[in-house]
Write a protein that holds these residues in place. Structure first.
Motif, mmCIF file in Angstrom:
data_model
loop_
_atom_site.group_PDB
_atom_site.id
_atom_site.type_symbol
_atom_site.label_atom_id
_atom_site.label_comp_id
_atom_site.label_asym_id
_atom_site.label_seq_id
_atom_site.Cartn_x
_atom_site.Cartn_y
_atom_site.Cartn_z
ATOM 1 N N VAL A 683 0.823 -1.214 0.000
ATOM 2 C CA VAL A 683 0.000 0.000 0.000
ATOM 3 C C VAL A 683 0.856 1.263 0.000
ATOM 4 C CG1 VAL A 683 -1.948 1.177 1.083
ATOM 5 C CG2 VAL A 683 -1.759 -1.301 1.260
ATOM 6 N N LEU A 684 1.892 1.306 0.839
ATOM 7 C CA LEU A 684 2.755 2.496 0.892
ATOM 8 C C LEU A 684 3.532 2.707 -0.404
ATOM 9 C CD1 LEU A 684 3.865 4.892 2.474
ATOM 10 C CD2 LEU A 684 5.596 3.356 3.457
ATOM 11 N N PRO A 685 4.177 1.675 -0.968
ATOM 12 C CA PRO A 685 4.868 1.899 -2.251
ATOM 13 C C PRO A 685 3.936 2.393 -3.357
ATOM 14 C CG PRO A 685 5.611 -0.151 -1.274
ATOM 15 C CD PRO A 685 4.462 0.324 -0.433
ATOM 16 N N ILE A 686 2.710 1.860 -3.419
ATOM 17 C CA ILE A 686 1.756 2.331 -4.421
ATOM 18 C C ILE A 686 1.429 3.800 -4.176
ATOM 19 C CG2 ILE A 686 -0.633 2.129 -5.236
ATOM 20 C CD1 ILE A 686 -0.421 -0.886 -4.717
ATOM 21 N N GLY A 687 1.187 4.160 -2.922
ATOM 22 C CA GLY A 687 0.861 5.541 -2.596
ATOM 23 C C GLY A 687 1.986 6.503 -2.925
ATOM 24 N N LYS A 717 0.842 -4.548 -6.282
ATOM 25 C CA LYS A 717 -0.477 -4.915 -5.748
ATOM 26 C C LYS A 717 -0.487 -6.369 -5.294
ATOM 27 C CE LYS A 717 -3.212 -1.695 -8.593
ATOM 28 N NZ LYS A 717 -4.241 -1.598 -9.663
ATOM 29 N N TRP A 718 0.115 -7.247 -6.108
ATOM 30 C CA TRP A 718 0.143 -8.672 -5.747
ATOM 31 C C TRP A 718 0.965 -8.925 -4.481
ATOM 32 C CZ3 TRP A 718 -2.891 -12.496 -6.889
ATOM 33 C CH2 TRP A 718 -3.580 -12.513 -8.108
ATOM 34 N N LEU A 719 1.968 -8.071 -4.222
ATOM 35 C CA LEU A 719 2.791 -8.257 -3.033
ATOM 36 C C LEU A 719 1.986 -8.130 -1.746
ATOM 37 C CD1 LEU A 719 6.086 -6.355 -3.968
ATOM 38 C CD2 LEU A 719 5.761 -8.826 -3.727
ATOM 39 N N ARG A 720 0.819 -7.510 -1.857
ATOM 40 C CA ARG A 720 -0.033 -7.381 -0.678
ATOM 41 C C ARG A 720 -0.487 -8.739 -0.162
ATOM 42 N NH1 ARG A 720 -5.064 -3.191 0.331
ATOM 43 N NH2 ARG A 720 -5.966 -4.314 2.085
#
Length: 752
Positions: A683-687, A717-720
């Motif tokens: 979530v943080l890397p995407i943000g 996203k998949w890393l979540r």
């Protein structure tokens, strides 16, 4: 110990803060973006009416509202911000029309000088305020009307199309918008009118000002939306206030430091001989429901997150046909509020008779009636939201029984009123149980008064969610919505929890009651001094005047100040867990409070301040940096606190039993490690990636399918899955453990 000064300070903070909050609520009402009776073209054609804009807002709400994309940056993270997207597409349409007409070329192929000339013309035309308050009419150019029709056709293909291939099928998949989300063109036309008006407010300058109704949000270079000087000024001022607050609090703390832990700890648990009352035993089923709701909420979260990589399905299952993204996210958010609140309320019901030492007549009946009401509210509101999003209700019925479209307060008005009534039933049960103790002038009396005040506030402040109507202006509805989200969820529940924890430890004679009372009063004053007016940091760009931005920036910085000493609280709780052998039986409830301290510092503090300053939020609002704060603060702080309170109650219910260590240890660490992994790996890397392109290209691109569907973004996203899996495993074991306390498999065979 005298508490007079602390009570005076508390009263002043609350009184002055709410006076400011209410005054600027009036200013928001007075200076909100005008909603005209008609929108007409310069050639005299009526494009749509104000009533159609209002109906369009209700239609947008009926398909999920803020649970499907965002408007003014508030809402979900799948699909675009509809206002930022509309603004960019409108600007490009007009620029391309002019470029083709004057240069016979697309806008992108023009020279730098020609582009600059057309953008200057566009800025002059599109930012001009053409609302005529004498006629209550907004007049727009014919080319903007053409742009509206162009966007309307775009929305037709997006919301009403049903093709199973092609450009719009891929776009719907990226946005998780099922085919035929809207069923008729009249609804589409009205929703398009609402999107136009909401976007008009973001690009139209206030009368006599050089900034728009939304303080130049969203960032859009094509129309000159860039940070205002006020926004930059108040960002700097908020940092100064933060540093000053930290310095003053640290000085006060060093000057007045006292250890609340008692010098002499009892050798035996003081409550070991206490017998449970009928109403206390009746609260057990509340915690069973809490446990089951946690599982359902996590399942909805997994499905919602998966829609980010497979827009219509769940590992090949066409789940969106019966459970679209907007519904799974609605349930995910709402169930979080339900189970956290239920845990806290049940904790209050359990300890109220224990505090007074008396069980009021028919208290058990009241607890059971409230439990039944809770089940009706949960099941009824979730079912109503399904009917609303599946477009099976008209607009009025949807408002009352379906989906209101406002994040965190999505449930229909009937269910809101039902819940409001339930909270007052809870308050009545709490008050009658506490009354005997309140009459006695003991050393705990001031703590009891604060406990009662927090309970009253919990019941009362949910009522802010009833302050808007079906077609209330969006800026006004947002103002009241954040009273619920910020003041009810983040505010007075925090005061309630602080007071409850103090009671738990003083009741077991682990901390001195007088010192604990002073600490609770002081902590409440510090928290509310920034927390009440800090509500405005949610409203920087929601059609509010600059004064709201200034106050929000200043006081939201103060919200972070108490968190600098959070390490002391964690250390204090760790010390408590190791004092005596009998105290170690409370290890995992106390460890939960330690975890709350960690997440308070990281989630509410670091990740909260990451997005609070105006210049940061200008580029980050509506991006995945917000759920970073949301997950680590809402679940990390309030959720784990709810789990900790539940474990404390369950520990007291089985005080003569020895808990099995392995399952609860695994659950605790898996939940916390999983939450951290979910945020740090995905979530943080995407943000942060979105923030980079928001600064560089604009919010429209940071939320676009083109960017969010890039291969490397899909990988993140998949890393979540890593964090989600660990987290879900911990939750499953927690529920297994909770039920095992009743049915035996979580208890050691040889108990005390």
């Amino acid at each position: 110990m005298k508490y007079k000064k602390l009570w005076i300070g508390f009263a002043l903070i609350v009184g002055v803060s709410f006076a400011v909050l209410i005054y600027y609520g009036g200013e928001i009402y007075r200076q909100k973006p005008p909603l005209p009776d008609k929108v007409v073209t310069k050639s005299g054609k009526t494009l749509f009416t104000g009533q159609e804009i209002k109906d369009g807002m209700n239609i947008w709400q009926s398909i999920g509202g803020q649970e499907l994309g965002t408007v003014w940056g508030h809402g979900a993270y799948q699909a675009p911000d509809w206002t930022a997207q509309y603004l960019h597409k409108e600007a490009l349409f007009i620029l391309n029309q002019w470029a083709e007409k004057e240069y016979n070329q697309p806008f992108e192929d023009l020279s730098v000088e020609s582009k600059a000339a057309l953008k200057a013309r566009l800025k002059q035309q599109i930012r001009a305020n053409t609302y005529d308050d004498t006629r209550d009419v907004t007049v727009i150019s014919d080319i903007r009307a053409d742009a509206f029709q162009h966007l309307r056709d775009f929305y037709y293909n997006l919301f009403m199309g049903e093709q199973e291939s092609g450009k719009f099928h891929k776009l719907r998949n990226a946005y998780s918008i099922p085919p035929k989300t809207l069923k008729d063109e009249e609804r589409l036309d009205k929703m398009s009118a609402f999107f136009f008006w909401a976007t008009w407010a973001t690009v139209t300058e206030r009368p006599g000002k050089e900034y728009t109704y939304s303080n130049n949000w969203p960032p859009e270079e094509l129309v000159g939306n860039k940070p205002t000087s006020s926004l930059i000024l108040w960002t700097g001022f908020s940092v100064i206030i933060l540093l000053a607050g930290i310095g003053l609090l640290s000085w006060y703390y060093v000057r007045n430091e006292k250890d609340e832990i008692r010098e002499k700890i009892p050798d035996v648990n003081p409550i070991s001989k206490t017998k449970l009352t009928g109403s206390q035993k009746a609260t057990l089923k509340y915690f069973w429901v809490v446990s089951l709701l946690i599982l359902v909420q996590i399942l909805m979260g997994v499905i919602t997150a998966h829609y980010g990589v497979e827009g219509f399905g769940f590992y090949g299952i066409p789940l969106a046909e019966i459970l679209p993204y907007s519904l799974s996210r609605t349930w995910h958010v709402q169930l979080a509020i339900f189970w956290i609140a239920t845990s806290w309320l049940a904790t209050g019901l359990f300890f109220a008779p224990a505090i007074s030492g008396k069980e009021p007549k028919y208290q058990k009946l009241g607890v059971n009636v409230l439990f039944g009401a809770l089940l009706v509210i949960v099941v009824g509101s979730l079912a109503g939201q399904w009917f609303g999003i599946m477009q099976k209700l008209n607009l009025i019925d949807n408002f009352w029984f379906g989906h209101q479209g406002y994040e965190y307060v999505d449930l229909g008005r009937f269910w809101q009123i039902f819940l409001f009534a339930g909270l007052f039933i809870w308050l009545f049960l709490m008050g009658r149980a506490l009354y005997p103790a309140l009459r006695e002038k003991t050393e705990n009396r001031h703590l009891l008064i604060m406990f009662l005040i927090a309970s009253i506030a919990i019941a009362l402040f949910y009522g802010a969610g009833l302050m808007w109507g079906r077609q209330t202006h969006l800026a006004i509805a947002e103002y009241w919505r954040w009273w619920v989200v910020h003041l009810w969820v983040e505010g007075f529940f925090e005061v309630f929890a602080t007071t409850v924890i103090a009671f738990l430890f003083t009741r077991m004679k682990l901390i001195d009651a007088k010192l604990a009372t002073g600490a609770v009063l002081f902590a409440t004053i510090i928290f509310l001094s920034g927390g009440i007016i800090g509500t405005f940091h949610h409203l920087y760009f929601a059609g509010t005047p600059v004064g709201v931005l200034a106050l929000g920036a200043t006081f939201s910085a103060l919200e972070v100040v108490p968190l600098v000493l959070i390490g002391y609280e964690a250390y204090h709780n760790l010390k408590l867990s190791k004092l005596k052998p009998w105290v170690r039986a409370y290890k995992w409830p106390i460890y939960s409070f330690v975890a709350v301290s960690f997440w308070n510092f990281l989630g509410a503090g670091i990740f909260g301040f990451l997005i609070n300053p105006p210049i940061a939020l200008y580029y980050m609002q509506g991006l995945n940096t917000t759920p970073v704060h949301g997950h680590t603060a809402l679940f990390g702080v309030y959720g784990i606190l709810g789990i900790g309170l539940m474990l404390f109650v369950l520990r007291d219910m089985s005080i003569d039993k020895v808990w099995k260590e392995k399952p609860i240890r695994f659950a605790f660490w898996a939940i916390n490690i999983g939450l951290l992994a979910m945020v740090l790996f995905s979530v943080l890397p995407i943000g942060l990636a979105q923030t980079w392109v928001s600064v560089k290209e604009g919010l429209w691109y940071a939320r676009s399918a083109e960017f969010m569907q890039l291969p490397w973004m899909q990988t993140i996203k998949w890393l979540r899955v890593i964090g989600d899996t660990i987290f879900a495993a911990g939750a499953l074991v927690l529920v297994y453990f909770v039920f095992g306390l009743r049915f035996g498999w979580s208890i050691e065979k040889k108990s005390r």
